[in-house]
Each structure stands twice: as C-alpha cells, then as structure tokens.
Design a protein around this motif. Structure first.
Motif, short mmCIF file in Angstrom:
data_model
loop_
_atom_site.label_atom_id
_atom_site.label_comp_id
_atom_site.label_asym_id
_atom_site.label_seq_id
_atom_site.Cartn_x
_atom_site.Cartn_y
_atom_site.Cartn_z
N PHE A 184 -12.45 37.70 -0.87
CA PHE A 184 -12.29 38.92 -0.08
C PHE A 184 -12.94 40.10 -0.79
CE2 PHE A 184 -8.38 36.56 1.28
CZ PHE A 184 -8.68 36.48 2.63
N THR A 185 -13.50 40.99 0.00
CA THR A 185 -13.90 42.31 -0.48
C THR A 185 -12.97 43.32 0.18
OG1 THR A 185 -16.21 41.63 -0.71
CG2 THR A 185 -15.74 44.00 -0.68
N GLU A 202 -13.00 43.03 -5.39
CA GLU A 202 -13.23 41.64 -5.01
C GLU A 202 -12.06 40.77 -5.48
OE1 GLU A 202 -17.02 38.73 -5.29
OE2 GLU A 202 -16.00 39.04 -7.21
N VAL A 203 -11.64 39.87 -4.61
CA VAL A 203 -10.59 38.92 -4.93
C VAL A 203 -11.11 37.53 -4.58
CG1 VAL A 203 -8.23 38.17 -4.50
CG2 VAL A 203 -8.77 40.61 -4.47
N TYR A 207 -10.84 43.63 -10.01
CA TYR A 207 -12.26 43.40 -10.20
C TYR A 207 -13.02 44.25 -9.19
CZ TYR A 207 -11.19 39.47 -13.25
OH TYR A 207 -10.76 38.69 -14.28
N VAL A 208 -13.75 45.23 -9.72
CA VAL A 208 -14.51 46.18 -8.89
C VAL A 208 -15.97 45.75 -8.87
CG1 VAL A 208 -15.24 48.58 -8.66
CG2 VAL A 208 -12.89 48.04 -9.36
N PRO A 235 -4.83 37.04 -7.79
CA PRO A 235 -3.88 37.99 -7.21
C PRO A 235 -4.61 39.16 -6.54
CG PRO A 235 -3.99 38.29 -9.58
CD PRO A 235 -4.81 37.07 -9.28
N ILE A 236 -4.00 39.69 -5.52
CA ILE A 236 -4.51 40.89 -4.86
C ILE A 236 -3.83 42.08 -5.53
CG2 ILE A 236 -4.60 42.19 -2.70
CD1 ILE A 236 -4.71 39.52 -1.23
N PRO A 237 -4.60 42.94 -6.24
CA PRO A 237 -3.97 43.97 -7.07
C PRO A 237 -3.81 45.32 -6.40
CG PRO A 237 -6.28 43.80 -7.63
CD PRO A 237 -6.05 42.82 -6.50
#
Length: 656
Positions: free
Chosen positions: A229-230, A178-179, A154-155, A184-186
């Motif tokens: 998180f960003t 953005e998470v 997700y941008v 999940p952190i991609p």
C-alpha cells in the motif's frame, strides 16, 4: 505510595528479604522474653543479659526501620504537607507508637516490649507498595512495546526509494508512506495505491482481514496481510492508537476504589486515634500519675488501635481469594477485582475472541451442478493450497480436509485471493471478485463470508463460512442472568452474525473510542464487569468498569484489565462472582467488628483498664478472630445469598 522504578525494584525486594530475616529473629526473641517475663523468669532489670536482649530487640527494629521505613515516612510527610491523612499515616502512627512504647518499656522495665509490631507494619506496607509498583511498571512496558511496534514509518522519496523515519516526523503534506505485506500500518491515513487485505481485529474486533482499496481509510495499529500500500497520512496531531494508549495511561494514574475508600476512612480514624492517645496522656498526667504510666496508657490506646487486625485479616482474605480465583482460572492483576466482581450488576461482553472463537467455521459447501463427483478432490485441493497461507480465512479452509495434495506455482491475487496449480489444474480461491460478471444461478445469496473456488477459471464451488460461539458462552451468560446481572454485547464487527446473544443485545460496528463512549454511558446506571480480548477493548476497560481479559487476548489488554481469564473458559466467571460476593460480605463484617473492637479497646485503654500487655494480647486475639473468619470465607467461597440468585431458573435463550 512512592513509586518504585526499574532500577531500584530488585534492590527493594532484596531489602525486604533482609528485613524479614531480622524481623523473624526479633519476633522470636521478643516472644521468648515476654513469655519469660510473664512467668516471672525474665532477666533482672538493669543486668547485662537484660540490656543485651533489649539492645538486640531494639537493633532488629531499627534495622527493619532503616531498610523499609524511609518510603513510608516520606509518603506520610508528603501527605501531611498536603494536609491529607492517608493510610500511610495510620501505618506510621502505629509503627512509631509501638517503637516508642517498647523503648519506654525497655528503659523502665515495667512492661513487655512490642518491637515486632514495627516489623509487621513495615512488611505489610512494603509488600503492598512493591506489588503495586510492579503492576504499574508492567502496564508501562506493554504500552511502550506497542508504541515501539508502530513508532516508525517507511516514507517514499521522489525517486521511489523508501527510508525509515519516526512517525512524528512524517509530513502529511508531502510524504507518502509505504506498507508492504506483513508490515504494520504506522499512520492513520488513506490508501492511494494498492488493493489487498488488512488485519484490523486488534482495533475493530472484525475477525476477518478486510479488503481495502484506493480511497479507503486505514488506522495505525493494523497490518497489511497481502498487499503493498501507498498511504496518504492523515493531518492530525495524534493517531487513534495514541489516543487509546493515552486513555490507558491516565487510568493507571488514578487511585483504585479500595484505596480511595481507605483514604477517606483514614481522614476520620487517624485523628480519632491521635486525639484519644493524647487525651489519655494528658488526663492521666493531670490526675498525678507518673509520666511513664501516662505514656503506657497512651501507648496502649495506639497499640489496641493498631491496624494489624485489619492489615492482616483483610489482606489474608484478599490473597486467599486471589488464590481461589486462580484455581478457577482467573488470574488477578489487582485485588480490586474482588470488590469489582462482588459489586457487578451487569456484564459487557466483547464478541469476537471473547464470546466467539475469533476463527471461522465451515457452514456450507455448495458444489456446482455437474461437479458433484469432484467435490472430495476439491476439498483436498483447497485445504492443500490454503495450508500454505497465514490468512485467517486460509486457516479455516485448511481444516476442511486432512489430506494434502502436491501444490505448484502458488500466487497471491491481492484483494481477491490466491491461485495455484494442483494436479495440473489451475485453481483459484478467494472472494466474489474472482467471479465473471454474472453470478452463477446455483449459488446461495451473497453473504459476508463467502469463498469461491474456480477450476480453470470456471466456478465450481461456493463455500460459506460463519463465526461460531464458544461452547461455554451460552451457559456462562445464562448463569450471569441467574446472578441478576444484565448483559450487553459490544463489537467492532460491522456485520455480526447475531443481533442478540442469549438475552444480551448486540451493538455492532463500534470503533475503540465508540466502545469507550458507550461504556461511559452505561456506567451511569449501574456497575459493570467488562470481558474482552483486543486492543480495541483497552480504552473501554478503563472507563469505570471492572475488566477481565481473555488469556489469548492482546498483551496490552491483559495488562490493562484487573484480571486475566486463563484457558479462556467463560464458565468460571459466574463461580468467581459468587465467591467474591461471599468474601466481600465477610470482609465487611470484619470491618464492623474491627471498628467496634477499636472503639471499645481504645476506651478501656484510655481509662487505664487495659495495660499495654493486655492491649497487645487483645490485638493478637482480634487479629486471630478476623483472620480465621476471613480465611474460612476465602477457602469456602460460600453460596451466593444475593436475592437475585433465588430467582427460578429459566431455559437458556436461543442464540440465533
């Protein structure tokens, strides 16, 4: 062997089922005909009944050949074009030899027929090919599923809105990812905004979710637990997760050790059989023998050298051993696990989730002076609040009391913990970040896994958690030592509780790739068994070791390993090694017997002392002998006679 795709897998199994029906009918008819002929009661040569029987036998063999033979013939042709003699060549040679010999026998009426050998050879080859293809496809599906889980990011747009894009289209120079909690952190990258916990156990082996703040690095393949998180994506062409998956994929393309050994054997055995058969035909022709007699003797050489003695007995030992392993709770993905367990000289253990439970346990509950009478209520309140959260530490705290109180206004404190109202009191539970600037003087020294409880913003309890070993970890490691296996523990946990577990030193803080590099160093000195459970173990498992995954481990790890330990009981591993060592000795003995038998049998057939009927009988007898021996070994498991087991027993080393 030819690969089998998803589209034709079910069709191949259906063909095999049809072929087995025809094969069974052909074997029954062929056995009846041969027995009647030997008793002098067979149908008259050239008569209608004779041709009906032989036509039916030939038709059954050709149907099986058409259904199952094309992949074998194609693989043999490709190997020959590459000037390679593989195990496919031996299967093809034996099949064609039996078919040609049987056709000649049908045409002359001079001997028995061997059409059933065509079905046996093709069935053995086809089952092995399909099972291998099924395992390869399963690994590919697990790899694809893991990639898909982290395929999109997700941008954030300049307006703050977020849009989903493939990871490959993320621009590190301009995009910010953005998470949100639970996502999940991609991407591999650095945190620009947000404070909270990240669950990294699958990549690092760290059992607890770890706090992360701006400036900290995060890896694709992990999850945000409680924070938004960003991220600033790392400017790299390949994520660490992708590198791990690529390593697993490349390993799957490599032939197994047993397959490579078989191919090396074929390079010598196949030419020997061909030359012996041709020399037999030429020699008898030069002596003035009829062509059909020369051909029969040449076919006898091929029949007596048929791989059925090995192709039946060794798979029987393997499959019975795999069944024995399953009874011990070790489910094998590949038969190579038997050789790997038998030849292992050391064991590399993962810590978190393998030797340890992967969950935290209460070690100490320390109450503040003056609050002793409130500790029972505090235990109930803490358990009630933490029971509402999925965090690993929360799961441990929820177990400290079975009583539940009414909880209201629960709120998350990113990177610190949680707070809630219980019986009208404000309760805060979390890390030392909740404390005032001065640490209470009654508290124990700061540890890696301490949890604080504040009532109305006043510290009232310090909770110390610790990681615990499985109950069977120490006995299993001691049993491995008695089998002569050296132990090592590799973990991604940067602060493990132990520096040594039993006699095995603990190497801490290893990333997945560092684990792989360490294993690659170790395999230069000896053969290792690797036991692990996380994605962070997958790359190491492909580095020249025999790998066993815990049944509760990650799906990719279970697919990568040669075996899966159901029930997560480590106590079965020493028993499995003893059984595999015994079976391997018996199989090696069978190989020596088969080699001597083939050499003697081919010699007798070449000089005309072994009629094709006798060659077929010898093949059956030899198959029975080695099969019975293999079956007995696989059933018994046998005592391990390795010298290392004769050492005197020692007391288990302390764990701390």
């Amino acid at each position: 062997m030819d690969p089998v795709t998803d589209n034709d897998q079910s069709g191949e199994w259906f063909k095999l089922a049809i072929a087995l029906v025809f094969a069974g009918q052909g074997m029954a008819l062929g056995l009846g005909y041969n027995n009647a002929r030997l008793a002098g009661e067979g149908p008259e040569f050239g008569g209608l009944v004779y041709w009906l029987i032989h036509g039916a036998l030939l038709a059954s063999a050709l149907i099986v050949l058409l259904l199952l033979g094309l992949p074998l013939l194609r693989a043999t042709f490709v190997a020959l074009r590459r000037k390679q003699l593989t195990i496919e060549a031996l299967f093809t040679l034996s099949m064609l030899g039996a078919l040609v010999g049987s056709i000649v026998s049908s045409a002359t009426g001079q001997s028995s027929v061997y059409y059933e050998i065509v079905a046996i050879v093709l069935s053995i080859y086809t089952v092995g090919r399909l099972v291998g293809a099924r395992q390869r496809r399963k690994v590919e599906q697990e790899l694809a599923a893991l990639r898909d889980a982290f395929a999109n990011a997700y941008v954030l747009d300049p307006s703050g809105a977020r849009r989903e894009v493939p990871v490959g289209l993320v621009d590190p120079a301009h995009d910010r990812v953005e998470v949100r909690p639970g996502e999940p952190i991609p991407v591999d990258g650095k945190i620009l905004e947000g404070v909270g916990y990240v669950q990294e156990m699958s990549l690092t082996g760290e059992p607890d979710a770890v706090p992360r703040k701006p400036g900290d690095a995060v890896l694709a393949g992990t999850y945000s637990v409680d924070a938004r998180f960003t991220l600033l994506p790392e400017a790299t062409t390949q994520r660490q997760l992708d590198r791990i998956l690529s390593i697993v994929e490349r390993a799957g393309e490599q032939p197994s050790r047993l397959q490579a050994q078989a191919d090396r054997l074929m390079r010598y055995f196949v030419p020997t059989v061909v030359v012996a058969s041709l020399a037999t035909y030429v020699g008898w022709t030069l002596t003035g023998a009829p062509w059909w007699e020369s051909l029969f003797n040449a076919m006898a050489v091929l029949l007596v050298a048929c791989p059925c003695a090995l192709g039946l007995a060794t798979p029987l030992a393997v499959w019975r051993s795999l069944y024995g392993l399953s009874q011990l709770g070790v489910v094998a993905r590949s038969a190579t696990i038997i050789d790997g367990l038998a030849m292992a000289e050391g064991v590399i253990w993962d810590k978190t989730g393998t030797l340890s439970e992967g969950v935290l346990q209460l070690r100490e509950w320390r109450g503040a002076p003056g609050a002793e009478d409130r500790q029972t209520w505090l235990r109930q309140a803490v358990a009630s609040v933490e029971d509402l959260w999925p965090h690993p530490i929360a799961r441990a705290l929820a177990q400290i009391s079975s009583e539940r109180l009414d909880v209201a206004d629960t709120r998350l404190l990113p990177g610190k913990g949680v707070e809630a109202e219980v019986d009208g009191r404000l309760l805060q539970i979390g890390s030392s970040a909740l404390l005032p600037e001065t640490r209470p003087d009654w508290a124990a020294p700061e540890g890696d896994r301490e949890v604080w409880v504040l009532e109305n913003e006043r510290p009232v309890t310090q909770i110390i958690l610790q990681e615990g070993l499985r109950e069977d970890a120490a006995p299993a490691m001691q049993a491995m030592n008695e089998l002569g296996l050296e132990g090592r523990v590799l973990t991604g946990d940067p602060h493990p509780r132990w520096t040594q577990i039993g006699s095995a030193p603990v190497e801490a803080g290893l990333s997945p790739l560092a684990k792989q590099e360490r294993v690659q160093q170790l395999v230069h000195d000896r053969r290792w068994l690797y036991v692990g459970d996380g994605i962070n173990d997958a790359a190491a498992m492909t580095s020249g070791v025999t790998a066993i995954a815990m049944g509760s481990g990650a799906a990719l790890t279970r697919s990568t390993a040669e075996g899966v330990l159901l029930g997560d009981s480590l106590a079965s591993l020493p028993q499995a090694i003893r059984m595999c060592r015994h079976v391997r000795r018996v199989v090696q003995g069978n190989l020596w017997f088969a080699a001597c038998y083939n050499l003697v049998g081919m010699g007798l057939a070449a000089v005309g002392w072994l009629h094709p009927v006798a060659a077929a009988l010898l093949m059956v007898v030899s198959s029975f002998l080695v099969s019975a021996r293999a079956l007995a070994a696989a059933n018994s498991g046998g005592p391990d006679e390795d010298h290392s087991t004769k050492r005197s027993r020692k007391e288990a080393d302390p764990l701390d």
